[in-house]
Design a protein around this motif. Sequence first.
Motif, PDB file in Angstrom:
ATOM      1  N   UNK A 257     -26.594  15.691   8.078  1.00  0.00           N
ATOM      2  CA  UNK A 257     -26.597  16.350   6.922  1.00  0.00           C
ATOM      3  C   UNK A 257     -25.756  17.621   7.212  1.00  0.00           C
ATOM      4  N   UNK A 258     -25.003  17.709   6.236  1.00  0.00           N
ATOM      5  CA  UNK A 258     -23.827  18.737   6.047  1.00  0.00           C
ATOM      6  C   UNK A 258     -23.051  19.185   7.613  1.00  0.00           C
ATOM      7  N   UNK A 259     -22.996  17.882   8.239  1.00  0.00           N
ATOM      8  CA  UNK A 259     -22.328  17.854   9.488  1.00  0.00           C
ATOM      9  C   UNK A 259     -22.913  18.144  10.770  1.00  0.00           C
ATOM     10  N   UNK A 260     -24.240  18.372  10.694  1.00  0.00           N
ATOM     11  CA  UNK A 260     -25.077  19.038  11.830  1.00  0.00           C
ATOM     12  C   UNK A 260     -25.103  18.118  12.982  1.00  0.00           C
ATOM     13  N   UNK A 261     -25.214  16.956  12.781  1.00  0.00           N
ATOM     14  CA  UNK A 261     -25.318  15.781  13.798  1.00  0.00           C
ATOM     15  C   UNK A 261     -24.051  15.804  14.471  1.00  0.00           C
ATOM     16  N   UNK A 262     -22.830  15.674  13.668  1.00  0.00           N
ATOM     17  CA  UNK A 262     -21.552  15.594  14.309  1.00  0.00           C
ATOM     18  C   UNK A 262     -21.103  16.837  15.142  1.00  0.00           C
ATOM     19  N   UNK A 263     -21.894  18.236  14.765  1.00  0.00           N
ATOM     20  CA  UNK A 263     -21.659  19.345  15.413  1.00  0.00           C
ATOM     21  C   UNK A 263     -22.482  19.278  16.712  1.00  0.00           C
ATOM     22  N   UNK A 281     -12.077  23.647  26.039  1.00  0.00           N
ATOM     23  CA  UNK A 281     -11.600  22.567  25.373  1.00  0.00           C
ATOM     24  C   UNK A 281     -11.997  22.886  23.890  1.00  0.00           C
ATOM     25  N   UNK A 282     -11.043  22.610  22.939  1.00  0.00           N
ATOM     26  CA  UNK A 282     -11.301  22.607  21.333  1.00  0.00           C
ATOM     27  C   UNK A 282     -11.454  21.040  21.001  1.00  0.00           C
ATOM     28  N   UNK A 283     -12.639  20.573  20.625  1.00  0.00           N
ATOM     29  CA  UNK A 283     -12.673  19.010  20.462  1.00  0.00           C
ATOM     30  C   UNK A 283     -12.743  19.012  19.149  1.00  0.00           C
ATOM     31  N   UNK A 284     -11.997  18.174  18.464  1.00  0.00           N
ATOM     32  CA  UNK A 284     -11.861  17.735  16.964  1.00  0.00           C
ATOM     33  C   UNK A 284     -12.215  16.410  16.612  1.00  0.00           C
ATOM     34  N   UNK A 285     -13.447  16.201  16.172  1.00  0.00           N
ATOM     35  CA  UNK A 285     -14.124  14.949  15.954  1.00  0.00           C
ATOM     36  C   UNK A 285     -13.880  14.431  14.381  1.00  0.00           C
ATOM     37  N   UNK A 286     -13.476  13.131  14.178  1.00  0.00           N
ATOM     38  CA  UNK A 286     -13.548  12.430  12.836  1.00  0.00           C
ATOM     39  C   UNK A 286     -14.093  11.213  12.876  1.00  0.00           C
ATOM     40  N   UNK A 287     -15.078  10.862  12.043  1.00  0.00           N
ATOM     41  CA  UNK A 287     -15.627   9.615  11.954  1.00  0.00           C
ATOM     42  C   UNK A 287     -14.977   8.726  10.921  1.00  0.00           C
TER      43      UNK A 287
END
Length: 305
Positions: A257-263, A281-287
Amino acid sequence: MSTPSSTGPQFRSGFVCFVGRPNTGKSTLTNALVGDKIAITSNRPQTTRHAIRGIVNRPDAQLILIDTPGLHRPRTLLGQRLNDVVRDTYSEVDVICVCIPADEAIGPGDRRIVEQVQTIAPKTKKVGVVTKIDRVSPDKVAEQLMALSRLMGPDAEVVPCSAKSGRQLDTLSDVLVSLCDEGPAFYPDGELTDEPEQVLMAEFIREAALEGVRDELPHSLAVVIEEVVPRDGSEIVDVYAHLFVERDSQKGIIIGRKGARLKEVGTAARGQIERLLGTKVYLDLHVKVAKDWQRDPKQLGRLGF
């Protein structure tokens, strides 16, 4: 008295693989023997997807441990390829360890694996390993040791241990070394794995994403590191990764919900990656959705299978 060296006549070295049903403690045991995290762990079946090498360095020996996916009845092309990885590994090692947990009765799946091991690699030395002995009473451990000894046959050694508590790990290590031939070290002292950093980073992200998700998702999740770029004028490393699932509904589960899980996934994985790289590290994730990738040969190839 001289200390054994990697070139001395008393030094032993060899390749050891851990096999067993999914979720029998193979990855946790590998990490415990190596002394660091090189294989991801989860209570989900088929977490391990390729043969991961961990290196145990001792004054008198070097063991190269190969943690394999759990053998299972495949329902997809991915499942078939994971089983192929395990069978290919049988023919390449000096010792095969069959792992069976202390708190689960030996069943048809265990018997099938032992039969396969005996058929594919009849001359390879075997060890039966009763894992997770911290979960049961000493009497139960003794019962499981006897049952596993009967299953493995008179030529196989049987060792109980707990990766979680560390009990009997030294004994297991000693047994494995004793079964290896004299020979030089294959890797420099201090090296813990030959896995490329990008593979480990992808695995750490997948492990974080597997925490607390529904049963069907683990099989449908793959992670690819797209780019790793040191940031100019900074000690920060930018890591860009894609998480692939098979359906839009699974994408929603991962993002939350609102990206909370991916965060949450990013925060957990970033800590592991920073420890691996030794820097911020800066980690950039895309599903992304790759429809039915487990059954598509072309997509399996693109995703590294």
